[in-house]
Design a protein around this motif. Sequence first.
Motif, PDB file in Angstrom:
ATOM      1  N   TYR A  71      -0.137  -1.961  -9.445  1.00 22.38           N
ATOM      2  CA  TYR A  71      -0.548  -3.150  -8.701  1.00 22.38           C
ATOM      3  C   TYR A  71      -0.363  -4.360  -9.588  1.00 22.38           C
ATOM      4  O   TYR A  71      -0.629  -4.316 -10.800  1.00 22.38           O
ATOM      5  CB  TYR A  71      -2.017  -3.046  -8.287  1.00 22.38           C
ATOM      6  CG  TYR A  71      -2.585  -4.358  -7.778  1.00 22.38           C
ATOM      7  CD1 TYR A  71      -2.466  -4.727  -6.445  1.00 22.38           C
ATOM      8  CD2 TYR A  71      -3.216  -5.248  -8.652  1.00 22.38           C
ATOM      9  CE1 TYR A  71      -2.960  -5.941  -5.985  1.00 22.38           C
ATOM     10  CE2 TYR A  71      -3.721  -6.459  -8.198  1.00 22.38           C
ATOM     11  CZ  TYR A  71      -3.590  -6.802  -6.866  1.00 22.38           C
ATOM     12  OH  TYR A  71      -4.069  -8.002  -6.419  1.00 22.38           O
ATOM     13  N   ILE A 113      -5.234   2.368  -7.219  1.00 25.16           N
ATOM     14  CA  ILE A 113      -4.236   1.629  -7.994  1.00 25.16           C
ATOM     15  C   ILE A 113      -4.564   1.692  -9.478  1.00 25.16           C
ATOM     16  O   ILE A 113      -3.976   0.988 -10.290  1.00 25.16           O
ATOM     17  CB  ILE A 113      -4.108   0.162  -7.528  1.00 25.16           C
ATOM     18  CG1 ILE A 113      -5.470  -0.548  -7.569  1.00 25.16           C
ATOM     19  CG2 ILE A 113      -3.495   0.100  -6.135  1.00 25.16           C
ATOM     20  CD1 ILE A 113      -5.394  -2.036  -7.265  1.00 25.16           C
ATOM     21  N   TYR A 136      -7.418   0.255  -3.472  1.00 21.72           N
ATOM     22  CA  TYR A 136      -6.866  -0.913  -2.772  1.00 21.72           C
ATOM     23  C   TYR A 136      -7.144  -0.794  -1.280  1.00 21.72           C
ATOM     24  O   TYR A 136      -6.884   0.237  -0.669  1.00 21.72           O
ATOM     25  CB  TYR A 136      -5.361  -1.004  -3.019  1.00 21.72           C
ATOM     26  CG  TYR A 136      -4.700  -2.179  -2.363  1.00 21.72           C
ATOM     27  CD1 TYR A 136      -4.779  -3.445  -2.909  1.00 21.72           C
ATOM     28  CD2 TYR A 136      -3.978  -2.033  -1.165  1.00 21.72           C
ATOM     29  CE1 TYR A 136      -4.172  -4.532  -2.311  1.00 21.72           C
ATOM     30  CE2 TYR A 136      -3.374  -3.110  -0.564  1.00 21.72           C
ATOM     31  CZ  TYR A 136      -3.462  -4.359  -1.134  1.00 21.72           C
ATOM     32  OH  TYR A 136      -2.869  -5.447  -0.524  1.00 21.72           O
ATOM     33  N   ASP A 138      -7.007 -10.152  -2.740  1.00 27.04           N
ATOM     34  CA  ASP A 138      -6.902  -8.768  -2.275  1.00 27.04           C
ATOM     35  C   ASP A 138      -8.270  -8.092  -2.272  1.00 27.04           C
ATOM     36  O   ASP A 138      -9.056  -8.248  -3.213  1.00 27.04           O
ATOM     37  CB  ASP A 138      -5.952  -7.975  -3.169  1.00 27.04           C
ATOM     38  CG  ASP A 138      -4.516  -8.412  -3.000  1.00 27.04           C
ATOM     39  OD1 ASP A 138      -4.126  -8.760  -1.872  1.00 27.04           O
ATOM     40  OD2 ASP A 138      -3.772  -8.402  -4.000  1.00 27.04           O
ATOM     41  N   ALA A 165       0.843  -1.196   0.000  1.00 24.52           N
ATOM     42  CA  ALA A 165       0.000   0.000   0.000  1.00 24.52           C
ATOM     43  C   ALA A 165       0.879   1.246   0.000  1.00 24.52           C
ATOM     44  O   ALA A 165       1.897   1.306   0.693  1.00 24.52           O
ATOM     45  CB  ALA A 165      -0.919  -0.005   1.211  1.00 24.52           C
ATOM     46  N   CYS A 191     -10.583  -4.871  -2.644  1.00 23.46           N
ATOM     47  CA  CYS A 191     -10.576  -3.592  -3.334  1.00 23.46           C
ATOM     48  C   CYS A 191     -12.008  -3.103  -3.475  1.00 23.46           C
ATOM     49  O   CYS A 191     -12.950  -3.801  -3.099  1.00 23.46           O
ATOM     50  CB  CYS A 191      -9.946  -3.736  -4.733  1.00 23.46           C
ATOM     51  SG  CYS A 191      -8.210  -4.231  -4.738  1.00 23.46           S
TER      52      CYS A 191
END
Length: 204
Positions: free
Chosen positions: A93, A117, A201, A189, A74, A191
């Motif tokens: 990313y 991102i 993100y 992940d 991050a 998001c």
Amino acid sequence: LLVSSATSDAHVESVFPTFAAGGCVVAHPTNSTNLDSVMKQQAISHLVCTPSHLSRISVASANALELVIVRGAALPQALMKKWADRLHFINSYGRTEAAVAVTAMSCTPDMTYPFSIGKPLTNVHTYIVDPADPAILVSPGVAGELVVSGHQVARGYKGLPAQTAKVFIDSPFELSPDSPHKRLYRTGDLCRWLPDGTIGYIGR
């Protein structure tokens, strides 16, 4: 400047595009922790690194620096603002399973969503889905799991069929069996879609 090891995916992103453009790769000495001296002595113009690596570099030592691409963690807003008004700054990313790079965002100090991102790169499709059911797309602004498709998505993990089946799945959003987007990779992940159409993100 190459700050990643030869076994990391970032090594691919740093080395091969540079050679293809006729550039020179400067490998950071493994026995040196002084990035500032390397930046000055070698007049580094392009840098791909993690936010933690960038935080160890002083602005004064980077007079020749023109482009920074950060990825792998991050991006702190303060770090972005420190550099983004001085040069071309990209927050990227990606995952190893998707050939390193998936999305990218050119950053400015006054941008509305500094944690963005960006949008998917060319020939990449991204979806944000319900983590409990990847066939369900979540609404804009709602947190979900990022999944990606495209030519760059790996076929799976060699010798690990159970792990492969868990994260490489058939896409419910693509009907053609021959499409490069038929296979989805579940990144794990979290998001969300931002109001400007880019991806925010959240974390893993």
